[in-house]
Design a protein around this motif. Structure first.
Motif, PDB file in Angstrom:
ATOM      1  N   HIS A  92       0.859  -1.172   0.000  1.00 36.48           N
ATOM      2  CA  HIS A  92       0.000   0.000   0.000  1.00 36.48           C
ATOM      3  C   HIS A  92       0.900   1.228   0.000  1.00 36.48           C
ATOM      4  CE1 HIS A  92      -2.977   2.948   1.513  1.00 36.48           C
ATOM      5  NE2 HIS A  92      -3.885   2.092   1.096  1.00 36.48           N
ATOM      6  N   VAL A  93       0.378   2.370  -0.414  1.00 36.81           N
ATOM      7  CA  VAL A  93       1.136   3.617  -0.315  1.00 36.81           C
ATOM      8  C   VAL A  93       1.429   3.890   1.158  1.00 36.81           C
ATOM      9  CG1 VAL A  93       1.093   6.091  -0.724  1.00 36.81           C
ATOM     10  CG2 VAL A  93       0.079   4.547  -2.402  1.00 36.81           C
ATOM     11  N   PRO A  94       2.676   4.112   1.556  1.00 28.67           N
ATOM     12  CA  PRO A  94       3.001   4.331   2.973  1.00 28.67           C
ATOM     13  C   PRO A  94       2.278   5.547   3.544  1.00 28.67           C
ATOM     14  CG  PRO A  94       4.982   3.828   1.722  1.00 28.67           C
ATOM     15  CD  PRO A  94       3.898   4.046   0.715  1.00 28.67           C
ATOM     16  N   GLU A  95       1.740   5.377   4.747  1.00 25.33           N
ATOM     17  CA  GLU A  95       0.993   6.436   5.412  1.00 25.33           C
ATOM     18  C   GLU A  95       1.317   6.451   6.899  1.00 25.33           C
ATOM     19  OE1 GLU A  95      -3.308   6.685   3.506  1.00 25.33           O
ATOM     20  OE2 GLU A  95      -2.779   4.608   4.002  1.00 25.33           O
ATOM     21  N   THR A  96       1.168   7.628   7.515  1.00 20.67           N
ATOM     22  CA  THR A  96       1.255   7.763   8.968  1.00 20.67           C
ATOM     23  C   THR A  96      -0.149   8.041   9.467  1.00 20.67           C
ATOM     24  OG1 THR A  96       3.502   8.626   8.823  1.00 20.67           O
ATOM     25  CG2 THR A  96       2.325   8.984  10.885  1.00 20.67           C
TER      26      THR A  96
END
Length: 251
Positions: free
Chosen positions: A205-209
Motif C-alpha cells: 500500500h502507499v506508505p501512510e502515517t
C-alpha cells in the motif's frame, strides 16, 4: 532520596478486524507476549482478537460492557498492578460507522500519590468511506473537533490525558488536536513521525502515517516507535503498533 516518577508503556494498535485472522493470530499473540504494554488502546477489535488478548494479558483488565462497540470496534487494556479503574465511557464524535466511539477510561495510578489519568482512543473514519466521497467533506475534521470537546468535558488543560488511535489522517485533524494543547509522542521528542501502514510483506500500500499517540498535562514521553514485527513474514495487522514509554512529571 527522591522518588522515581511512575513509568509505563502505552500502545495503540489497529487489529484489522478478523481479516486473514487464522494466518495472523500467532503473530499477534507473540507480539503481545513479548511487549506487554501497560496500557493498550485498540481499534478494529473483534471477538476473536479480544479472546486472544484476554488469554495473553492475564495481568490486565479491560472494559466489560454490553455495548457492542467495546468488542466489535475498540477497547482499552491496562495493567492491574499499576492502575485501578475509576470510570469509563464511550462518546459519540460523529463517526459514520455504527459501533465506533471515542472510548475512554479514567485510571488511578496505584503508586506515588499520582492524580488520575484519562486514557482515550478512537478510530476516525477512512477517507475512502462512501459517504465522505459522496459529500466531499473531510469528516475527520469534525471528529477531531468533537474529540477535543469530549476531552475538555473530562479534564482541564493541566490534567494528565492520553489520546491515541487510528486517525486515518496526518494533517488537519492533527492540527486541531495540537491547537488544543495535545502533543504527539514523536514531536515531543524532536523526532519525525514514523510510517504506520502498511506492514509489508503482509500488505502492499502507499506508505501512510495514520496511527498516533498524543498527550496533554503532567506527562512526558521517554521514547516511542512504530514497531515492525513479523512471524514467518506475517505481521499481526496491516497497521504497525505504536508504542511509547511515558512518565509522570514531578509535581
Amino acid at each position: 532520596m527522591p522518588i522515581t516518577p511512575l513509568r509505563f508503556v502505552v500502545g495503540t494498535y489497529n487489529l484489522w478486524n478478523y481479516k486473514y485472522w487464522d494466518s495472523r493470530k500467532e503473530s499477534l499473540h507473540q507480539f503481545i507476549t513479548l511487549h506487554q504494554p501497560d496500557i493498550l488502546c485498540l481499534q478494529e477489535l473483534c471477538p476473536q482478537s479480544r479472546n486472544l488478548l484476554d488469554q495473553t494479558l492475564p495481568n490486565h483488565q479491560r472494559v466489560e460492557d454490553s455495548f457492542e462497540g467495546w468488542f466489535r470496534e475498540g477497547n482499552i487494556y491496562w495493567n492491574k498492578a499499576l492502575f485501578n479503574l475509576i470510570v469509563y465511557g464511550a462518546e459519540e464524535i460523529g463517526h459514520l460507522e455504527k459501533w465506533r466511539r471515542l472510548f475512554w477510561v479514567k485510571l488511578q495510578p496505584k503508586y506515588l500519590d499520582m492524580p488520575p489519568l484519562l486514557v482515550t482512543t478512537a478510530h476516525y473514519t477512512w477517507s475512502g468511506n462512501k459517504q465522505e466521497r459522496k459529500d466531499g467533506v473531510n469528516i475527520r475534521i469534525t471528529q477531531a473537533q468533537n474529540t477535543i470537546r469530549v476531552l475538555n468535558q473530562f479534564t482541564s488543560p493541566q490534567d494528565s490525558l492520553l489520546f491515541m488511535g487510528d486517525l486515518n489522517d496526518n494533517f488537519l485533524p492533527l492540527q486541531i488536536l495540537r491547537e488544543a494543547g495535545l502533543t504527539d509522542c514523536f514531536s515531543a521528542l524532536g523526532r519525525a513521525p514514523h510510517i504506520t501502514r502498511p506492514t509489508m510483506p503482509t500488505l502492499f500500500h502507499v506508505p501512510e502515517t495514520l496511527d498516533w499517540i498524543l498527550h496533554r498535562g503532567n506527562l512526558k514521553p521517554m521514547n516511542c516507535d512504530a514497531v515492525d514485527f513479523f512471524i514467518n513474514n506475517v505481521a499481526p495487522s496491516d497497521h504497525k503498533p505504536v508504542l511509547a514509554t511515558y512518565r509522570f512529571l514531578d509535581k
